[in-house]
Design an enzyme around this catalytic site. Sequence first.
Site, PDB file in Angstrom:
ATOM      1  N   GLY A 145       0.779  -1.233   0.000  1.00 15.55           N
ATOM      2  CA  GLY A 145       0.000   0.000   0.000  1.00 15.55           C
ATOM      3  C   GLY A 145       0.813   1.288   0.000  1.00 15.55           C
ATOM      4  CG  ASP A 180      -1.433   1.881   3.030  1.00 15.91           C
ATOM      5  OD1 ASP A 180      -1.315   1.572   4.236  1.00 15.91           O
ATOM      6  OD2 ASP A 180      -1.938   1.116   2.188  1.00 15.91           O
ATOM      7  CG  ASP A 226      -8.908   0.614  10.058  1.00 15.33           C
ATOM      8  OD1 ASP A 226      -9.636   1.458  10.602  1.00 15.33           O
ATOM      9  OD2 ASP A 226      -9.349  -0.457   9.618  1.00 15.33           O
ATOM     10  CB  THR A 227      -7.344  -1.721  14.184  1.00 14.05           C
ATOM     11  OG1 THR A 227      -6.263  -2.424  13.576  1.00 14.05           O
ATOM     12  CG2 THR A 227      -8.649  -2.093  13.506  1.00 14.05           C
ATOM     13  CB  THR A 239      -0.648  -2.882  10.261  1.00 10.97           C
ATOM     14  OG1 THR A 239      -1.776  -3.626   9.794  1.00 10.97           O
ATOM     15  CG2 THR A 239       0.518  -3.074   9.314  1.00 10.97           C
ATOM     16  CG  LEU A 240       1.742   1.655  11.571  1.00  7.29           C
ATOM     17  CD1 LEU A 240       1.436   3.145  11.702  1.00  7.29           C
ATOM     18  CD2 LEU A 240       3.145   1.463  10.991  1.00  7.29           C
ATOM     19  CE  LYS A 243      -9.817   3.495   6.925  1.00  7.04           C
ATOM     20  NZ  LYS A 243     -10.690   2.383   6.534  1.00  7.04           N
ATOM     21  CG  ASP A 282      -5.553  -3.369  -1.781  1.00  8.05           C
ATOM     22  OD1 ASP A 282      -5.178  -2.857  -0.713  1.00  8.05           O
ATOM     23  OD2 ASP A 282      -5.919  -4.552  -1.877  1.00  8.05           O
ATOM     24  NE  ARG A 309      -2.046  -3.121  -4.180  1.00 11.94           N
ATOM     25  CZ  ARG A 309      -2.154  -3.227  -2.857  1.00 11.94           C
ATOM     26  NH1 ARG A 309      -2.058  -2.157  -2.105  1.00 11.94           N
ATOM     27  NH2 ARG A 309      -2.371  -4.394  -2.292  1.00 11.94           N
TER      28      ARG A 309
HETATM   29  P1  IMP Z   1      -4.746  -1.672  10.712  1.00 13.08           P
HETATM   30  O1  IMP Z   1      -3.800  -2.778  11.040  1.00 13.08           O
HETATM   31  O2  IMP Z   1      -6.160  -1.974  11.131  1.00 13.08           O
HETATM   32  O3  IMP Z   1      -4.289  -0.328  11.249  1.00 13.08           O
HETATM   33  O4  IMP Z   1      -4.843  -1.590   9.155  1.00 13.08           O
HETATM   34  C1  IMP Z   1      -3.852  -1.013   8.436  1.00 13.08           C
HETATM   35  C2  IMP Z   1      -3.726  -1.598   7.053  1.00 13.08           C
HETATM   36  O5  IMP Z   1      -4.978  -2.032   6.525  1.00 13.08           O
HETATM   37  C3  IMP Z   1      -3.223  -0.520   6.129  1.00 13.08           C
HETATM   38  O6  IMP Z   1      -1.826  -0.542   6.076  1.00 13.08           O
HETATM   39  C4  IMP Z   1      -3.893  -0.852   4.828  1.00 13.08           C
HETATM   40  O7  IMP Z   1      -3.071  -1.727   4.086  1.00 13.08           O
HETATM   41  C5  IMP Z   1      -5.174  -1.543   5.211  1.00 13.08           C
HETATM   42  N1  IMP Z   1      -6.318  -0.604   5.207  1.00 13.08           N
HETATM   43  C6  IMP Z   1      -6.941  -0.063   6.273  1.00 13.08           C
HETATM   44  N2  IMP Z   1      -7.925   0.760   5.911  1.00 13.08           N
HETATM   45  C7  IMP Z   1      -7.907   0.764   4.552  1.00 13.08           C
HETATM   46  C8  IMP Z   1      -8.703   1.470   3.559  1.00 13.08           C
HETATM   47  O8  IMP Z   1      -9.603   2.266   3.833  1.00 13.08           O
HETATM   48  N3  IMP Z   1      -8.378   1.208   2.255  1.00 13.08           N
HETATM   49  C9  IMP Z   1      -7.383   0.347   1.902  1.00 13.08           C
HETATM   50  N4  IMP Z   1      -6.620  -0.304   2.789  1.00 13.08           N
HETATM   51  C10 IMP Z   1      -6.893  -0.107   4.104  1.00 13.08           C
HETATM   52 MG    MG Z   2      -0.795  -1.129   4.391  1.00 13.06          MG
END
Ligand code: IMP
Ligand code: MG
Length: 183
Positions: A50, A105, A108-109, A112-113, A136, A164, A170
Amino acid sequence: MGAWYSAAKNDLTLLYHADEIDGFVGNIAVRINMHYENSDRLVLVCVLKGAALFMADLTRKITVPHEHRYITAKSYIGTESAGKVEVAMIENLDLAGKDVIIVDDIVDTGLTLKTLVEKISLLGPRSVECCTLLDKRSRRQCDVNVRYVGKVIEDHFVVGYGLDFDEKYRNLPYIAIKTTGGG
Ligand code: IMP
Ligand code: MG
Protein backbone atom coordinates in the site's frame (compact mmCIF):
# COMPACT_ATOMS: atom_id res chain seq x y z
CA MET A 1 -10.53 13.34 -17.64
CA GLY A 2 -8.19 10.38 -17.91
CA ALA A 3 -8.84 6.68 -18.38
CA TRP A 4 -8.85 6.23 -14.60
CA TYR A 5 -12.09 8.17 -14.33
CA SER A 6 -13.99 6.01 -16.81
CA ALA A 7 -12.58 2.90 -15.12
CA ALA A 8 -13.91 4.17 -11.79
CA LYS A 9 -17.57 3.97 -12.88
CA ASN A 10 -19.90 5.09 -10.10
CA ASP A 11 -18.46 3.22 -7.17
CA LEU A 12 -15.88 5.85 -6.24
CA THR A 13 -16.24 9.31 -4.74
CA LEU A 14 -13.21 11.58 -5.01
CA LEU A 15 -11.70 12.45 -1.63
CA TYR A 16 -8.28 13.99 -2.44
CA HIS A 17 -6.89 14.84 -5.84
CA ALA A 18 -3.22 14.49 -6.73
CA ASP A 19 -2.29 18.08 -5.82
CA GLU A 20 -3.79 17.73 -2.35
CA ILE A 21 -1.91 14.46 -1.79
CA ASP A 22 1.29 16.17 -2.90
CA GLY A 23 0.67 18.80 -0.22
CA PHE A 24 0.22 16.17 2.51
CA VAL A 25 3.45 14.42 1.45
CA GLY A 26 5.31 17.73 1.32
CA ASN A 27 4.24 18.69 4.84
CA ILE A 28 5.51 15.38 6.22
CA ALA A 29 8.82 15.77 4.36
CA VAL A 30 9.37 19.24 5.83
CA ARG A 31 9.02 17.82 9.34
CA ILE A 32 11.25 14.83 8.67
CA ASN A 33 13.92 17.05 7.11
CA MET A 34 13.86 19.19 10.23
CA HIS A 35 13.82 16.38 12.81
CA TYR A 36 16.53 14.27 11.14
CA GLU A 37 18.73 17.12 9.95
CA ASN A 38 21.64 15.85 12.05
CA SER A 39 21.07 12.13 11.59
CA ASP A 40 23.56 10.19 9.51
CA ARG A 41 21.62 6.94 9.81
CA LEU A 42 18.06 7.55 8.66
CA VAL A 43 16.26 4.56 7.11
CA LEU A 44 12.74 4.57 5.64
CA VAL A 45 11.01 1.21 5.95
CA CYS A 46 8.19 1.03 3.40
CA VAL A 47 5.24 -1.23 4.18
CA LEU A 48 4.27 -2.93 0.93
CA LYS A 49 2.23 -2.88 -1.01
CA GLY A 50 0.00 0.00 0.00
CA ALA A 51 2.74 2.51 0.84
CA ALA A 52 4.74 2.02 -2.38
CA LEU A 53 3.48 5.16 -4.13
CA PHE A 54 3.65 7.28 -0.98
CA MET A 55 7.22 6.08 -0.35
CA ALA A 56 8.27 6.96 -3.89
CA ASP A 57 6.99 10.52 -3.53
CA LEU A 58 8.10 11.03 0.08
CA THR A 59 11.70 9.87 -0.47
CA ARG A 60 12.14 12.39 -3.28
CA LYS A 61 11.11 15.23 -0.96
CA ILE A 62 13.44 14.19 1.87
CA THR A 63 16.74 16.03 1.61
CA VAL A 64 18.47 14.21 4.49
CA PRO A 65 20.57 11.31 3.13
CA HIS A 66 18.73 8.05 3.86
CA GLU A 67 18.36 4.40 2.94
CA HIS A 68 15.36 2.31 1.88
CA ARG A 69 14.04 -0.98 3.21
CA TYR A 70 10.88 -2.82 2.13
CA ILE A 71 8.70 -5.21 4.10
CA THR A 72 5.24 -6.60 3.48
CA ALA A 73 2.36 -6.60 5.91
CA LYS A 74 -1.11 -7.83 5.14
CA SER A 75 -4.12 -7.62 7.42
CA TYR A 76 -7.08 -6.88 5.19
CA ILE A 77 -9.39 -9.10 3.16
CA GLY A 78 -11.75 -6.95 1.06
CA THR A 79 -12.80 -4.06 3.30
CA GLU A 80 -12.43 -5.99 6.57
CA SER A 81 -9.42 -6.31 8.84
CA ALA A 82 -8.51 -9.98 9.35
CA GLY A 83 -7.47 -9.19 12.92
CA LYS A 84 -3.97 -10.60 12.53
CA VAL A 85 -0.98 -9.23 10.65
CA GLU A 86 1.19 -11.30 8.32
CA VAL A 87 4.67 -9.79 8.04
CA ALA A 88 7.28 -10.88 5.49
CA MET A 89 10.75 -9.78 4.34
CA ILE A 90 11.69 -8.71 7.87
CA GLU A 91 14.88 -10.83 7.88
CA ASN A 92 18.18 -9.16 6.99
CA LEU A 93 16.76 -5.66 7.32
CA ASP A 94 20.02 -4.47 8.90
CA LEU A 95 18.47 -1.83 11.16
CA ALA A 96 20.84 -2.03 14.16
CA GLY A 97 21.77 1.48 15.28
CA LYS A 98 19.59 3.14 12.61
CA ASP A 99 17.01 5.91 12.92
CA VAL A 100 13.99 4.12 11.46
CA ILE A 101 10.80 5.62 10.10
CA ILE A 102 8.14 3.05 9.20
CA VAL A 103 6.19 4.38 6.20
CA ASP A 104 2.63 3.06 5.82
CA ASP A 105 -0.32 4.10 3.69
CA ILE A 106 -3.10 4.24 6.27
CA VAL A 107 -3.61 3.49 9.96
CA ASP A 108 -6.93 1.97 10.91
CA THR A 109 -7.07 -0.20 14.08
CA GLY A 110 -3.33 0.37 14.52
CA LEU A 111 -2.60 -3.36 14.72
CA THR A 112 -0.30 -3.37 11.69
CA LEU A 113 1.93 -0.54 12.92
CA LYS A 114 1.93 -1.79 16.50
CA THR A 115 3.08 -5.22 15.25
CA LEU A 116 5.75 -3.69 13.02
CA VAL A 117 7.10 -1.39 15.74
CA GLU A 118 7.43 -4.41 18.05
CA LYS A 119 9.22 -6.54 15.45
CA ILE A 120 11.52 -3.77 14.23
CA SER A 121 12.41 -2.73 17.79
CA LEU A 122 13.86 -6.22 18.28
CA LEU A 123 16.39 -5.48 15.52
CA GLY A 124 18.23 -2.92 17.67
CA PRO A 125 17.54 0.42 15.95
CA ARG A 126 18.57 3.67 17.66
CA SER A 127 15.04 5.08 17.19
CA VAL A 128 11.73 4.04 15.60
CA GLU A 129 8.95 6.39 14.48
CA CYS A 130 5.82 5.83 12.39
CA CYS A 131 4.64 7.77 9.37
CA THR A 132 1.32 7.36 7.54
CA LEU A 133 -0.33 9.23 4.72
CA LEU A 134 -3.84 8.72 6.12
CA ASP A 135 -5.12 8.11 9.64
CA LYS A 136 -8.60 6.76 10.44
CA ARG A 137 -8.10 7.81 14.03
CA SER A 138 -11.65 7.07 15.22
CA ARG A 139 -11.06 3.37 14.47
CA ARG A 140 -7.98 2.94 16.64
CA GLN A 141 -7.90 -0.16 18.86
CA CYS A 142 -4.17 -0.31 19.66
CA ASP A 143 -1.95 2.13 21.45
CA VAL A 144 0.57 3.17 18.80
CA ASN A 145 2.32 6.51 18.46
CA VAL A 146 2.26 7.81 14.88
CA ARG A 147 4.50 10.86 14.68
CA TYR A 148 3.95 11.79 11.03
CA VAL A 149 0.38 11.89 9.69
CA GLY A 150 -0.53 13.31 6.28
CA LYS A 151 -4.27 13.63 6.90
CA VAL A 152 -6.78 12.38 9.48
CA ILE A 153 -9.86 11.00 7.71
CA GLU A 154 -13.34 9.82 8.68
CA ASP A 155 -14.20 6.13 8.81
CA HIS A 156 -14.47 5.40 5.07
CA PHE A 157 -12.90 2.65 3.01
CA VAL A 158 -10.58 4.47 0.63
CA VAL A 159 -8.68 3.41 -2.49
CA GLY A 160 -6.12 4.89 -4.87
CA TYR A 161 -2.54 6.19 -4.58
CA GLY A 162 -1.38 2.71 -3.54
CA LEU A 163 -4.44 1.76 -1.48
CA ASP A 164 -6.41 -1.20 -2.77
CA PHE A 165 -9.74 -2.95 -2.63
CA ASP A 166 -8.90 -6.62 -3.26
CA GLU A 167 -5.66 -5.58 -5.02
CA LYS A 168 -7.36 -3.18 -7.43
CA TYR A 169 -7.37 0.65 -7.70
CA ARG A 170 -3.77 1.05 -6.46
CA ASN A 171 -2.90 2.86 -9.70
CA LEU A 172 -5.35 5.74 -9.26
CA PRO A 173 -3.42 9.03 -8.93
CA TYR A 174 -6.12 10.33 -6.54
CA ILE A 175 -7.72 8.96 -3.34
CA ALA A 176 -11.40 8.02 -3.45
CA ILE A 177 -14.02 6.59 -1.11
CA LYS A 178 -15.17 3.16 -2.26
CA THR A 179 -18.92 3.50 -1.93
CA THR A 180 -20.08 0.02 -2.96
CA GLY A 181 -18.45 -3.36 -2.46
CA GLY A 182 -19.29 -4.80 -5.85
CA GLY A 183 -17.02 -2.65 -8.03
P1 IMP B 1 -4.75 -1.67 10.71
O1 IMP B 1 -3.80 -2.78 11.04
O2 IMP B 1 -6.16 -1.97 11.13
O3 IMP B 1 -4.29 -0.33 11.25
O4 IMP B 1 -4.84 -1.59 9.16
C1 IMP B 1 -3.85 -1.01 8.44
C2 IMP B 1 -3.73 -1.60 7.05
O5 IMP B 1 -4.98 -2.03 6.53
C3 IMP B 1 -3.22 -0.52 6.13
O6 IMP B 1 -1.83 -0.54 6.08
C4 IMP B 1 -3.89 -0.85 4.83
O7 IMP B 1 -3.07 -1.73 4.09
C5 IMP B 1 -5.17 -1.54 5.21
N1 IMP B 1 -6.32 -0.60 5.21
C6 IMP B 1 -6.94 -0.06 6.27
N2 IMP B 1 -7.92 0.76 5.91
C7 IMP B 1 -7.91 0.76 4.55
C8 IMP B 1 -8.70 1.47 3.56
O8 IMP B 1 -9.60 2.27 3.83
N3 IMP B 1 -8.38 1.21 2.26
C9 IMP B 1 -7.38 0.35 1.90
N4 IMP B 1 -6.62 -0.30 2.79
C10 IMP B 1 -6.89 -0.11 4.10
MG1 MG C 1 -0.79 -1.13 4.39
